[in-house]
Write a protein that holds these residues in place. Structure first.
Motif, PDB file in Angstrom:
ATOM      1  N   PHE A   1       0.829  -1.205   0.000  1.00 19.69           N
ATOM      2  CA  PHE A   1       0.000   0.000   0.000  1.00 19.69           C
ATOM      3  C   PHE A   1       0.863   1.253   0.000  1.00 19.69           C
ATOM      4  O   PHE A   1       0.614   2.196  -0.758  1.00 19.69           O
ATOM      5  N   PHE A   2       1.897   1.265   0.845  1.00 24.10           N
ATOM      6  CA  PHE A   2       2.760   2.438   0.889  1.00 24.10           C
ATOM      7  C   PHE A   2       3.604   2.568  -0.371  1.00 24.10           C
ATOM      8  O   PHE A   2       3.959   3.677  -0.775  1.00 24.10           O
ATOM      9  N   LEU A   3       3.934   1.446  -0.992  1.00 23.75           N
ATOM     10  CA  LEU A   3       4.642   1.505  -2.265  1.00 23.75           C
ATOM     11  C   LEU A   3       3.773   2.157  -3.334  1.00 23.75           C
ATOM     12  O   LEU A   3       4.250   2.922  -4.160  1.00 23.75           O
ATOM     13  N   ALA A   4       2.486   1.836  -3.291  1.00 23.32           N
ATOM     14  CA  ALA A   4       1.564   2.389  -4.280  1.00 23.32           C
ATOM     15  C   ALA A   4       1.166   3.826  -3.964  1.00 23.32           C
ATOM     16  O   ALA A   4       0.648   4.529  -4.840  1.00 23.32           O
TER      17      ALA A   4
ATOM     18  N   HIS B   1       0.238  -7.648  -6.309  1.00 19.12           N
ATOM     19  CA  HIS B   1       0.306  -7.489  -7.767  1.00 19.12           C
ATOM     20  C   HIS B   1      -1.047  -7.789  -8.409  1.00 19.12           C
ATOM     21  O   HIS B   1      -1.440  -7.124  -9.380  1.00 19.12           O
ATOM     22  N   ARG B   2      -1.761  -8.768  -7.873  1.00 16.73           N
ATOM     23  CA  ARG B   2      -3.083  -9.091  -8.413  1.00 16.73           C
ATOM     24  C   ARG B   2      -4.059  -7.933  -8.197  1.00 16.73           C
ATOM     25  O   ARG B   2      -4.863  -7.601  -9.079  1.00 16.73           O
ATOM     26  N   LEU B   3      -3.987  -7.305  -7.025  1.00 19.98           N
ATOM     27  CA  LEU B   3      -4.858  -6.163  -6.744  1.00 19.98           C
ATOM     28  C   LEU B   3      -4.544  -4.996  -7.678  1.00 19.98           C
ATOM     29  O   LEU B   3      -5.467  -4.319  -8.163  1.00 19.98           O
ATOM     30  N   LEU B   4      -3.257  -4.770  -7.938  1.00 23.15           N
ATOM     31  CA  LEU B   4      -2.902  -3.682  -8.852  1.00 23.15           C
ATOM     32  C   LEU B   4      -3.423  -3.960 -10.254  1.00 23.15           C
ATOM     33  O   LEU B   4      -3.923  -3.050 -10.931  1.00 23.15           O
ATOM     34  N   ARG B   5      -3.313  -5.205 -10.714  1.00 22.42           N
ATOM     35  CA  ARG B   5      -3.813  -5.548 -12.049  1.00 22.42           C
ATOM     36  C   ARG B   5      -5.325  -5.411 -12.108  1.00 22.42           C
ATOM     37  O   ARG B   5      -5.896  -5.000 -13.113  1.00 22.42           O
ATOM     38  N   ALA B   6      -5.999  -5.766 -10.990  1.00 24.08           N
ATOM     39  CA  ALA B   6      -7.457  -5.677 -10.977  1.00 24.08           C
ATOM     40  C   ALA B   6      -7.934  -4.236 -11.076  1.00 24.08           C
ATOM     41  O   ALA B   6      -9.024  -3.966 -11.600  1.00 24.08           O
ATOM     42  N   ARG B   7      -7.124  -3.310 -10.589  1.00 21.57           N
ATOM     43  CA  ARG B   7      -7.493  -1.903 -10.668  1.00 21.57           C
ATOM     44  C   ARG B   7      -7.363  -1.366 -12.080  1.00 21.57           C
ATOM     45  O   ARG B   7      -7.894  -0.309 -12.389  1.00 21.57           O
TER      46      ARG B   7
ATOM     47  N   GLY C   1       4.285 -16.471   3.567  1.00 16.82           N
ATOM     48  CA  GLY C   1       3.350 -15.350   3.675  1.00 16.82           C
ATOM     49  C   GLY C   1       3.795 -14.142   2.884  1.00 16.82           C
ATOM     50  O   GLY C   1       2.977 -13.455   2.259  1.00 16.82           O
ATOM     51  N   ALA C   2       5.105 -13.873   2.893  1.00 15.91           N
ATOM     52  CA  ALA C   2       5.637 -12.746   2.126  1.00 15.91           C
ATOM     53  C   ALA C   2       5.413 -12.942   0.628  1.00 15.91           C
ATOM     54  O   ALA C   2       5.022 -12.018  -0.091  1.00 15.91           O
ATOM     55  N   VAL C   3       5.662 -14.170   0.147  1.00 17.56           N
ATOM     56  CA  VAL C   3       5.463 -14.470  -1.275  1.00 17.56           C
ATOM     57  C   VAL C   3       3.988 -14.351  -1.654  1.00 17.56           C
ATOM     58  O   VAL C   3       3.646 -13.737  -2.679  1.00 17.56           O
ATOM     59  N   LEU C   4       3.107 -14.902  -0.815  1.00 22.25           N
ATOM     60  CA  LEU C   4       1.680 -14.828  -1.096  1.00 22.25           C
ATOM     61  C   LEU C   4       1.177 -13.392  -1.028  1.00 22.25           C
ATOM     62  O   LEU C   4       0.346 -12.968  -1.844  1.00 22.25           O
ATOM     63  N   GLY C   5       1.666 -12.634  -0.055  1.00 23.01           N
ATOM     64  CA  GLY C   5       1.245 -11.244   0.069  1.00 23.01           C
ATOM     65  C   GLY C   5       1.664 -10.408  -1.123  1.00 23.01           C
ATOM     66  O   GLY C   5       0.902  -9.568  -1.612  1.00 23.01           O
ATOM     67  N   ALA C   6       2.897 -10.642  -1.606  1.00 24.72           N
ATOM     68  CA  ALA C   6       3.365  -9.907  -2.781  1.00 24.72           C
ATOM     69  C   ALA C   6       2.539 -10.282  -4.010  1.00 24.72           C
ATOM     70  O   ALA C   6       2.176  -9.420  -4.824  1.00 24.72           O
ATOM     71  N   GLY C   7       2.207 -11.574  -4.136  1.00 25.35           N
ATOM     72  CA  GLY C   7       1.362 -11.995  -5.249  1.00 25.35           C
ATOM     73  C   GLY C   7      -0.013 -11.355  -5.186  1.00 25.35           C
ATOM     74  O   GLY C   7      -0.555 -10.922  -6.212  1.00 25.35           O
ATOM     75  N   ALA C   8      -0.578 -11.282  -3.981  1.00 26.76           N
ATOM     76  CA  ALA C   8      -1.882 -10.649  -3.815  1.00 26.76           C
ATOM     77  C   ALA C   8      -1.812  -9.164  -4.150  1.00 26.76           C
ATOM     78  O   ALA C   8      -2.735  -8.606  -4.763  1.00 26.76           O
TER      79      ALA C   8
END
Length: 254
Positions: A177-180, A248-254, A239-246
């Motif tokens: 979130f802070f990266l975005a 990127h998926r949220l950014l693509r969904a936007r 968890g870190a890998v899954l969170g990062a994947g989630a």
């Protein structure tokens, strides 16, 4: 972080593409040494806090476990905030957590060539901080298991794995979130410190609330209780890998 609180990239990083609340690190820098020192300081402080609030022989002992872990969480969260804002923390990014370093790499905010050096520095810092606490406080540290996080007897290994991994999914999504939203980067240290406090206070009596391989590594080695160590090492990484994947998926969904 720059002095104004906005995200800043160190020399050697692209100042346009890399705008993060936790700084990136160019390969070959001395920043892993800062990570070693910061992680050692974190672990020394955490073991010290646990020694005073959980050791039955301590004059400051808190008999209520939830209250004690709330105190541990609040003090640890404040410490994380302070280390992030410290001069060394501003240089290295003050990850102090191998899973956070991996998450930043998977979020494309940290160079892959720096991951190994950071992880080794953090794990060695964990051992150094725990050893220092033992030298300073003596046998009292052994009485509290060198500050090692411990799961409730009613929680089995896979339940602990899910909880510890889930913590890093949340942490990684918050970092994303802070990266975005780099304009809000000045709030990142406070947000992370608060999240650390909540994790320890809520999950401390259940899964142990470590959420950091380095947090468990030194105490487990010093105490010799390494049977379940793999859970606290592997779960946050997954968890870190899954969170990062989630993320990127949220950014693509936007």
């Amino acid at each position: 972080m720059s002095r104004s609180g906005s995200p800043a990239a160190p020399s050697g990083a692209d100042p346009v593409r890399v705008r993060v609340p936790v700084q990136t690190v160019p390969a070959g820098s001395g920043y892993p040494l800062y990570e070693f020192a910061l992680t050692a300081a974190l672990m020394f402080a955490v073991v010290t806090i646990i020694r005073w609030v959980l050791d039955p022989a301590s004059p400051l002992v808190l008999e209520n476990l939830r209250l004690a872990l709330l105190a541990v969480g609040a003090l640890t969260g404040a410490l994380v905030f302070g280390l992030l804002r410290s001069p060394w923390g501003r240089c290295s990014g003050a990850h102090m957590n191998p899973a956070v370093t991996l998450a930043l790499w998977r979020l494309r905010a940290f160079p892959g060539r720096g991951v190994t050096a950071y992880v080794i520095a953090q794990l060695c810092g964990s051992v150094a901080g725990t050893v220092l606490a033992r030298l300073v406080w003596g046998p009292a540290v052994a009485r509290v298991g060198y500050g090692m996080a411990a799961a409730a007897p009613s929680w089995n290994g896979w339940t602990v794995f899910a909880a510890e991994g889930g913590c890093l999914v949340v942490v990684t999504l918050m970092i994303g979130f802070f990266l975005a939203h780099p304009s809000r980067g000045r709030w990142f240290p406070a947000a992370l410190g608060l999240l650390v406090c909540v994790i320890i206070a809520v999950l401390g009596p259940l899964s142990g609330g470590a959420a950091n391989p380095a947090r468990q590594f030194g105490p487990a080695l010093m105490s010799g209780a390494t049977a379940g160590l793999w859970i606290y090492l592997a779960a946050p990484v997954l968890g870190a890998v899954l969170g990062a994947g989630a993320h990127h998926r949220l950014l693509r969904a936007r």
